[in-house]
Design a protein around this motif. Structure first.
Motif: not given
Length: 126
Positions: A47-48, A53-54, A56-61, A64
């Protein structure tokens, strides 16, 4: 010849496993969990690397708190598996004697080091 029928206890919750058996069982379970973890990490890598965008999505995960707790647990499981594996290897090659007292002591050492490494890993994650 007549066979004697002995009572069989199939309720595993009533058995008292020795520490060496618990260490061995947990080593096998941690190996299975580590196999699953590799798949999850490879999916996160996919994903990364798929797009910005992928990434940034993994960075958001990763930011958390729920993910941090899971990663802390997974690192603890990984370190336990490594420590128990080294213990088994040392016993197989004869560096650690293969008797009950030495096995019990080395199992205690594995648990103590795992707890210490878990605490250190938790401090690094947070």
């Amino acid at each position: 010849m007549k066979r004697q029928r002995r009572p069989v206890n199939l309720n595993l919750t009533t058995l008292q496993f020795p520490l060496t058996a618990i260490t061995s069982i947990l080593h096998r379970l941690s190996g299975i969990i580590n196999l699953i973890i590799v798949g999850i990490i490879l999916r996160m890598l996919d994903v990364s690397l798929s797009s910005p965008d992928g990434f940034l999505q993994v960075q958001g995960w990763i930011k958390n708190i729920f993910f941090k707790v899971i990663m802390w647990k997974l690192f603890t499981i990984l370190f336990y598996h490594i420590m128990a594996g080294v213990r088994h290897i040392l016993m197989d090659v004869g560096i650690i004697a293969d008797n009950y007292q030495t096995g019990r002591f080395s199992a205690q050492v594995v648990f103590i080091f795992t707890i210490l490494i878990s605490i250190i890993t938790g401090l690094i994650i947070w």
